[in-house]
Design a protein around this motif. Structure first.
Motif, mmCIF file in Angstrom:
data_model
loop_
_atom_site.group_PDB
_atom_site.id
_atom_site.type_symbol
_atom_site.label_atom_id
_atom_site.label_comp_id
_atom_site.label_asym_id
_atom_site.label_seq_id
_atom_site.Cartn_x
_atom_site.Cartn_y
_atom_site.Cartn_z
ATOM 1 N N MET A 1 55.458 48.193 44.523
ATOM 2 C CA MET A 1 54.653 48.163 43.301
ATOM 3 C C MET A 1 53.968 49.512 43.129
ATOM 4 O O MET A 1 53.448 50.090 44.078
ATOM 5 N N GLU A 2 53.963 50.016 41.905
ATOM 6 C CA GLU A 2 53.315 51.282 41.631
ATOM 7 C C GLU A 2 51.801 51.144 41.744
ATOM 8 O O GLU A 2 51.243 50.059 41.547
ATOM 9 N N PRO A 3 51.098 52.268 42.085
ATOM 10 C CA PRO A 3 49.645 52.189 42.255
ATOM 11 C C PRO A 3 48.920 51.704 41.014
ATOM 12 O O PRO A 3 47.984 50.905 41.103
ATOM 13 N N SER A 4 49.336 52.185 39.842
ATOM 14 C CA SER A 4 48.656 51.739 38.615
ATOM 15 C C SER A 4 48.879 50.260 38.356
ATOM 16 O O SER A 4 47.965 49.552 37.921
ATOM 17 N N ASN A 5 50.092 49.793 38.650
ATOM 18 C CA ASN A 5 50.363 48.364 38.481
ATOM 19 C C ASN A 5 49.570 47.530 39.482
ATOM 20 O O ASN A 5 49.149 46.404 39.176
ATOM 21 N N HIS A 6 49.399 48.058 40.696
ATOM 22 C CA HIS A 6 48.607 47.325 41.690
ATOM 23 C C HIS A 6 47.152 47.223 41.251
ATOM 24 O O HIS A 6 46.508 46.168 41.415
ATOM 25 N N LEU A 7 46.604 48.281 40.684
ATOM 26 C CA LEU A 7 45.232 48.231 40.200
ATOM 27 C C LEU A 7 45.092 47.248 39.038
ATOM 28 O O LEU A 7 44.097 46.514 38.937
ATOM 29 N N GLN A 8 46.102 47.196 38.198
ATOM 30 C CA GLN A 8 46.086 46.230 37.090
ATOM 31 C C GLN A 8 46.179 44.816 37.613
ATOM 32 O O GLN A 8 45.530 43.905 37.090
ATOM 33 N N SER A 9 46.970 44.612 38.653
ATOM 34 C CA SER A 9 47.084 43.281 39.255
ATOM 35 C C SER A 9 45.757 42.832 39.845
ATOM 36 O O SER A 9 45.372 41.661 39.738
ATOM 37 N N LEU A 10 45.046 43.743 40.488
ATOM 38 C CA LEU A 10 43.738 43.387 41.047
ATOM 39 C C LEU A 10 42.754 43.006 39.945
ATOM 40 O O LEU A 10 41.973 42.052 40.092
ATOM 41 N N LEU A 11 42.796 43.724 38.827
ATOM 42 C CA LEU A 11 41.875 43.424 37.733
ATOM 43 C C LEU A 11 42.185 42.093 37.067
ATOM 44 O O LEU A 11 41.273 41.375 36.631
ATOM 45 N N GLN A 12 43.446 41.737 37.005
ATOM 46 C CA GLN A 12 43.844 40.513 36.295
ATOM 47 C C GLN A 12 43.754 39.269 37.167
ATOM 48 O O GLN A 12 43.545 38.172 36.637
ATOM 49 N N ILE A 13 43.922 39.404 38.473
ATOM 50 C CA ILE A 13 43.983 38.223 39.341
ATOM 51 C C ILE A 13 42.749 38.158 40.246
ATOM 52 O O ILE A 13 41.941 37.230 40.149
ATOM 53 N N GLN A 14 42.609 39.093 41.183
ATOM 54 C CA GLN A 14 41.547 38.998 42.185
ATOM 55 C C GLN A 14 40.160 39.225 41.577
ATOM 56 O O GLN A 14 39.183 38.621 42.032
ATOM 57 N N LEU A 15 40.033 40.084 40.592
ATOM 58 C CA LEU A 15 38.730 40.404 40.015
ATOM 59 C C LEU A 15 38.558 39.816 38.619
ATOM 60 O O LEU A 15 37.760 40.314 37.817
ATOM 61 N N ALA A 16 39.253 38.765 38.334
ATOM 62 C CA ALA A 16 39.182 38.169 36.992
ATOM 63 C C ALA A 16 37.824 37.560 36.723
ATOM 64 O O ALA A 16 37.309 37.598 35.594
ATOM 65 N N SER A 17 37.175 36.975 37.709
ATOM 66 C CA SER A 17 35.854 36.362 37.559
ATOM 67 C C SER A 17 34.976 36.815 38.721
ATOM 68 O O SER A 17 35.448 37.373 39.718
ATOM 69 N N ASP A 18 33.670 36.514 38.598
ATOM 70 C CA ASP A 18 32.744 36.907 39.659
ATOM 71 C C ASP A 18 33.009 36.131 40.948
ATOM 72 O O ASP A 18 32.930 36.697 42.048
ATOM 73 N N ALA A 19 33.323 34.865 40.825
ATOM 74 C CA ALA A 19 33.581 34.060 42.024
ATOM 75 C C ALA A 19 34.841 34.521 42.741
ATOM 76 O O ALA A 19 34.881 34.622 43.978
ATOM 77 N N SER A 20 35.894 34.803 41.971
ATOM 78 C CA SER A 20 37.133 35.269 42.601
ATOM 79 C C SER A 20 36.961 36.667 43.195
ATOM 80 O O SER A 20 37.603 37.026 44.195
ATOM 81 N N ALA A 21 36.084 37.478 42.586
ATOM 82 C CA ALA A 21 35.841 38.807 43.145
ATOM 83 C C ALA A 21 35.187 38.714 44.517
ATOM 84 O O ALA A 21 35.532 39.468 45.439
ATOM 85 N N VAL A 22 34.246 37.787 44.670
ATOM 86 C CA VAL A 22 33.614 37.601 45.984
ATOM 87 C C VAL A 22 34.607 37.028 46.980
ATOM 88 O O VAL A 22 34.639 37.416 48.152
ATOM 89 N N ARG A 23 35.464 36.123 46.525
ATOM 90 C CA ARG A 23 36.411 35.464 47.430
ATOM 91 C C ARG A 23 37.495 36.425 47.898
ATOM 92 O O ARG A 23 37.891 36.394 49.071
ATOM 93 N N HIS A 24 37.991 37.251 47.006
ATOM 94 C CA HIS A 24 39.114 38.135 47.333
ATOM 95 C C HIS A 24 38.685 39.577 47.606
ATOM 96 O O HIS A 24 39.515 40.488 47.564
ATOM 97 N N LEU A 25 37.391 39.779 47.893
ATOM 98 C CA LEU A 25 36.925 41.133 48.156
ATOM 99 C C LEU A 25 37.595 41.772 49.385
ATOM 100 O O LEU A 25 37.983 42.949 49.329
ATOM 101 N N PRO A 26 37.757 41.091 50.500
ATOM 102 C CA PRO A 26 38.439 41.732 51.641
ATOM 103 C C PRO A 26 39.849 42.212 51.316
ATOM 104 O O PRO A 26 40.260 43.288 51.760
ATOM 105 N N TYR A 27 40.589 41.435 50.541
ATOM 106 C CA TYR A 27 41.945 41.846 50.177
ATOM 107 C C TYR A 27 41.917 43.071 49.263
ATOM 108 O O TYR A 27 42.734 43.992 49.420
ATOM 109 N N CYS A 28 40.976 43.106 48.353
ATOM 110 C CA CYS A 28 40.892 44.256 47.441
ATOM 111 C C CYS A 28 40.549 45.535 48.191
ATOM 112 O O CYS A 28 41.125 46.598 47.938
ATOM 113 N N LEU A 29 39.620 45.435 49.142
ATOM 114 C CA LEU A 29 39.229 46.625 49.892
ATOM 115 C C LEU A 29 40.337 47.117 50.813
ATOM 116 O O LEU A 29 40.496 48.323 51.016
#
Length: 726
Positions: A1-29
Motif C-alpha cells: 500500500m502506498e504511504p498516502s493511501n495508508h494515511l487515508q486508510s487510517l483517517l477513514q477507519i482507525q481515526l473515524a471517531s474519538d472512541a476508535s481513535a483511542v482504541r486503535h492508537l497503538p496500531y496507528c503509532l
C-alpha cells in the motif's frame, strides 16, 4: 500500500471517531512512517484530525491527539512547524488544569519536542519558541511539586535539563527559582534514601544550571556550585562521625543532633546526594577552562575511604549513636569509591601524585573480610585508578595489590581442589581400609552444587579482578615470584575452564563465554613472551585458541606466530625463567602460595620426603688410582662405609633390594676421570626408607715390604746431571 493511501486508510477507519481513535492508537503509532507524512493531499486532513482530537471534550481523545501529534513531530519537522502554533495553544494550558496523568505526560513530551527539534530554524525560534518557552518551564516547576507521581517528576526535570542548555540566557531570570526547585530534592530525606531516579534527574538539572550565566559567568557559577557541594558533603560527613576523632576541614566538628534516629539517616542521604552532584558536575559542559580543586577532592576522598570503627573520642559516648554511625561506614566507603572513580575518569593522570596513598587504602580494604557487595566498589576503584594513572613505581604496593586481588580469581580452581580434598580425606579416614566407592561422574547426581559466582556482583568482581591483574602483570615493579605465579594461575584457569560446566560457574549460562574470552586475552599476553623468545604457556594458548570459536583470538595467535613488524634489534630479557610447573617454583613462590592459602605446596613437601636411591650398572675399565673420597658425593646423600675386598674380587655388588614394586633406572657411563664418582639413576618413592649407597670394590695396591727399612739416598743439589750419583 502506498504511504498516502495508508494515511487515508487510517483517517477513514482507525481515526473515524474519538472512541476508535483511542482504541486503535497503538496500531496507528506503530504503522506511521516518514513516507506517510510527506506533503500530499492527505497531510492537511491529518493535521485537521489531530486538532479536532486535541479540542475534544473527552480526555481519552485529547490523549490520543497528543500522542499522534508527538509522533508526527518526530517523523516530519515541516509538518510540526506548520501546526506547532495551534498545538502549543492547546497543550500548554493542559499543564495547569486538572487533567489525567497520561494526558499531562503526553502534553509535556509534545512541548519538549516542539521546543527542542526546531532550534535550527531562526524564524520559528524567534516567533514561536521564545514567547512560549518561559511559560512552559515556569509551568513545569509547580507541576512537578503538585504531583506525587515519580515518573512525572522525573519527566519534568529531564525536560528542564534538555531545554536549559538550548535557551541559557532566556532562563537567566529564573535561575534562582530553578536552583531552589532542584535543591529541594537534593537536601536529603530523614525517612529514607531519596528515590534514585529523582536524585539522578535533579542532580543533572543542578549541573546544567551554571549555563544560565552565559559564556563568561558560567565558569564562575560552575566553580561556585562545586565548592558549595563539596562543603555540603564535608558537613554531612562530619555529622556522621560525631563519636570519632576527626579534624575539621571546613570548621569545627558538628555536634550530635537531638534525634539521632532522624539526624544520621538524613546526613547519610545528604552525603550520597553530594557525591552524585559532584559526579554530574564533572560530566557537565563548561564553556571556558576552569581550575579543579584536586587537593580538596583528594582530601575528601581519602577521609571517606579511611573511615574506620576503631577510634573513639574520649569521654561518654552514647551507644545508640555510636552503633548507628558504625553501621553507615560501609556506605561512606562506597561513596568514596564512586567519587574516586568519577575524578579518575574525568581527569586522567591528575591523581598520579596521590595514587600510591589511595591504592594503599584500597589494598587494605581488600585484605579485610568484607562481603561481596562492599568489595565490588574497591575493586572498581583500583581498576579505574590503575588505568587512568601512570604505572606504579612502588614494588611493595604492586605486590600487595596482586596478593589482595588474586583470591578473587583462584576461586575458579577451587572446584577441582575440593574434589581432590574430598578423595584424600576419605582415603585417610578410619575407614581407609575399606574399598573406596567414589565413581567417576558421581558429582552429577548431587543435589547441591557449588557455584563459583552465585550473584551478579560476584561475576563483576571476577571480571574486574582479571583486568586489575592484567594491569599489575604489565608493571615492571612486580616481583618475579608473583609474575610467575600469575602466569601459572592464568594458564591453569585457561586449561580448567573448558572442563567446567556453565551452570557450575554462574547462574547466567553465557557468563562463562565472557570469562573465557578475558582469560584468553590475558593468556595471549603471557604466552607472547618477548620478541626473541616465547613463554612456556604458548602451546596452551594456541590449543585454547584453536578450540575456541572466537575468530579474534585466532587472528591474534596468527599475528603472534607471523608478526607483521620486524623484531627489536636490542636483546630483550627472556621469560623462559618463569616457572610454569610446581617442580620449577622457587622458595619465594612457595611463600606467596602459602600466604594466599593456595594448596600448591604439597608436591614440594612430598619431594623433600622422597628417598633417593642410587643404582650403578656401570663396569669399571682400567680403574684409576683407588683414592676413596666422600666429599665428591652430594651433601644430601648419606654415604655408607666402603668395604675393602680381596684382589680377586672383580664383580660389582648390587644395591640392597627394596619393597617397592616399581623402580626405574637410567644407565650412565662412568667418566674415566679421577676421583671415583658414583653414577646411576635417582628413583623417588612415597615412603621413607634408609638411604643406602652401594659399596665399591677396593683395588689392592701391590707393595714391597722389604724396602721399608732402607734409607733414602741423599740428593746433590749442585749437580747438573741427572745420572750423577752421590
Amino acid at each position: 500500500m502506498e504511504p498516502s493511501n495508508h494515511l487515508q486508510s487510517l483517517l477513514q477507519i482507525q481515526l473515524a471517531s474519538d472512541a476508535s481513535a483511542v482504541r486503535h492508537l497503538p496500531y496507528c503509532l506503530s504503522t506511521l512512517t516518514k513516507e506517510c507524512l510527506k506533503p500530499s493531499a492527505q497531510s492537511t486532513k491529518w493535521t485537521n484530525r489531530i486538532s479536532s482530537l486535541l479540542h475534544s471534550k473527552e480526555s481519552g481523545a485529547r490523549w490520543a491527539g497528543l500522542c499522534l501529534a508527538y509522533k508526527s513531530s518526530l517523523l516530519s519537522q515541516k509538518l510540526m512547524i506548520d501546526a506547532a502554533q495551534s498545538w502549543i495553544s492547546v497543550a500548554l494550558p493542559l499543564l495547569s488544569r486538572n487533567e489525567p496523568l497520561p494526558t499531562v505526560k503526553a502534553a509535556v513530551r509534545l512541548l519538549r519536542v516542539i521546543f527542542s527539534t526546531a532550534i535550527s530554524v531562526p524564524e520559528f525560534h524567534r516567533q514561536v519558541s521564545l514567547p512560549h518557552i518561559i511559560k512552559f518551564t515556569g509551568a513545569l516547576i509547580p507541576l512537578a511539586d503538585s504531583h506525587s507521581d515519580i515518573e512525572l517528576k522525573v519527566l519534568c526535570m529531564e525536560t528542564l535539563t534538555r531545554l536549559i542548555p538550548l535557551y541559557p540566557t532566556t532562563h537567566r531570570a529564573s535561575s534562582t527559582t530553578l536552583s531552589g526547585f532542584t535543591l529541594r530534592y537534593l537536601n536529603g530525606s530523614p525517612t529514607g534514601f531519596t528515590n534514585e531516579a529523582i536524585l539522578s534527574a535533579a542532580s543533572q538539572l543542578y549541573a546544567v544550571l551554571p549555563l544560565t550565566g552565559g559564556k563568561v559567568g558560567a565558569t564562575n557559577l560552575w566553580r561556585k556550585s562545586l565548592d558549595e557541594t563539596l562543603a555540603f558533603g564535608w558537613e554531612a560527613f562530619y555529622c556522621l562521625r560525631t563519636t570519632f576523632p576527626t579534624e575539621g576541614q571546613f570548621g569545627e566538628r558538628s555536634a550530635p543532633g537531638d534525634e539521632p534516629q532522624n539526624n544520621i539517616p538524613l546526613n547519610q542521604d545528604r552525603l550520597r546526594c553530594s557525591i552524585v552532584i559532584l559526579c554530574d558536575l564533572f560530566r557537565s559542559i563548561v564553556e571556558r577552562p576552569v581550575q579543579i580543586p584536586i587537593g580538596n577532592l583528594v582530601k575528601f576522598i581519602t577521609s571517606l575511604l579511611a573511615s574506620s570503627a576503631d577510634n573513639e573520642i574520649p569521654g561518654f559516648v552514647d551507644p545508640i549513636i555510636r552503633s548507628m554511625e558504625v553501621a553507615v561506614i560501609p556506605d561512606i566507603w562506597k561513596g568514596g569509591c564512586e567519587l574516586l572513580v568519577a575524578v579518575a575518569t574525568t581527569f586522567p593522570h591528575r591523581l598520579d601524585a596521590n595514587a600510591n596513598r589511595l591504592l594503599s587504602i584500597l589494598a587494605y580494604h581488600l585484605e579485610q573480610t568484607h562481603s561481596v557487595h562492599y568489595r565490588l566498589p574497591f575493586v572498581e576503584a583500583i581498576d579505574v585508578l590503575l588505568k587512568t594513572s601512570y604505572p606504579l613505581h612502588s614494588p611493595v604496593l604492586t605486590n600487595r595489590l596482586a596478593k589482595a586481588i588474586l583470591p578473587s580469581i583462584t576461586k575458579i580452581l577451587s572446584t577441582s581442589n575440593d574434589v581432590e580434598d574430598m578423595q584424600a580425606s576419605s582415603s585417610k579416614s578410619k575407614n581407609a581400609r575399606k574399598r573406596a566407592r567414589n565413581y567417576e561422574g558421581d558429582e552429577v547426581f548431587k543435589i547441591t552444587r557449588q557455584v563459583v559466582c552465585t550473584t551478579a556482583v560476584d561475576e563483576q568482581i571476577l571480571l574486574i579482578s582479571i583486568d586489575v591483574t592484567k594491569s599489575l602483570f604489565s608493571n615492571p615493579e612486580l616481583s618475579a615470584p608473583l609474575h610467575s605465579l600469575i602466569a601459572r594461575i592464568m594458564t591453569s584457569v585457561l586449561i580448567a575452564l573448558p572442563k567446567i560446566s556453565p551452570s557450575s560457574m554462574s547462574q547466567d549460562l553465557g557468563f562463562i563465554h565472557i570469562l573465557n574470552s578475558k582469560i584468553q586475552d590475558f593468556s595471549l599476553t603471557i604466552g607472547s613472551g618477548t620478541t626473541s623468545a616465547m613463554s612456556k604457556t604458548l602451546p596452551f594458548v594456541i590449543e585454547s585458541a584453536l578450540t575456541a570459536s572466537d575468530l579474534r583470538i585466532q587472528r591474534d595467535v596468527g599475528l603472534l606466530l607471523h608478526p607483521r613488524v620486524p623484531p627489536l634489534v636490542r636483546s630483550m630479557p627472556h621469560l623462559e625463567a618463569i616457572s610454569l610447573f610446581k617442580v620449577d617454583q622457587s622458595q619465594e613462590e612457595i611463600d606467596v602460595l602459602t600466604t594466599l592459602e593456595m594448596k600448591a605446596t604439597d608436591a614440594t613437601h612430598e619431594t623433600e620426603q622422597q628417598d633417593v636411591v642410587m643404582t650403578d650398572h656401570s663396569i669399571l675399565v682400567n680403574p684409576p688410582t683407588p683414592t676413596i673420597t666422600t666429599n665428591t658425593l652430594p651433601s644430601t646423600i648419606p654415604t655408607a662405609p666402603v668395604s675393602v675386598q680381596p684382589a680377586a674380587t672383580s664383580a660389582i655388588p648390587t644395591p640392597p633390594k627394596t619393597d617397592h614394586a616399581s623402580q626405574s633406572t637410567t644407565r650412565a657411563s662412568t667418566p674415566p676421570v679421577p676421583p671415583l664418582r658414583a653414577t646411576g639413576s635417582f628413583e623417588s618413592y612415597g615412603e621413607s626408607a634408609p638411604r643406602v649407597l652401594p659399596s665399591r670394590p677396593a683395588i689392592p695396591i701391590p707393595q714391597d715390604e722389604g724396602d721399608e727399612d732402607d734409607e733414602m739416598p741423599a740428593i746433590n743439589m749442585e749437580s747438573d746431571s741427572e745420572d750423577d750419583d752421590v
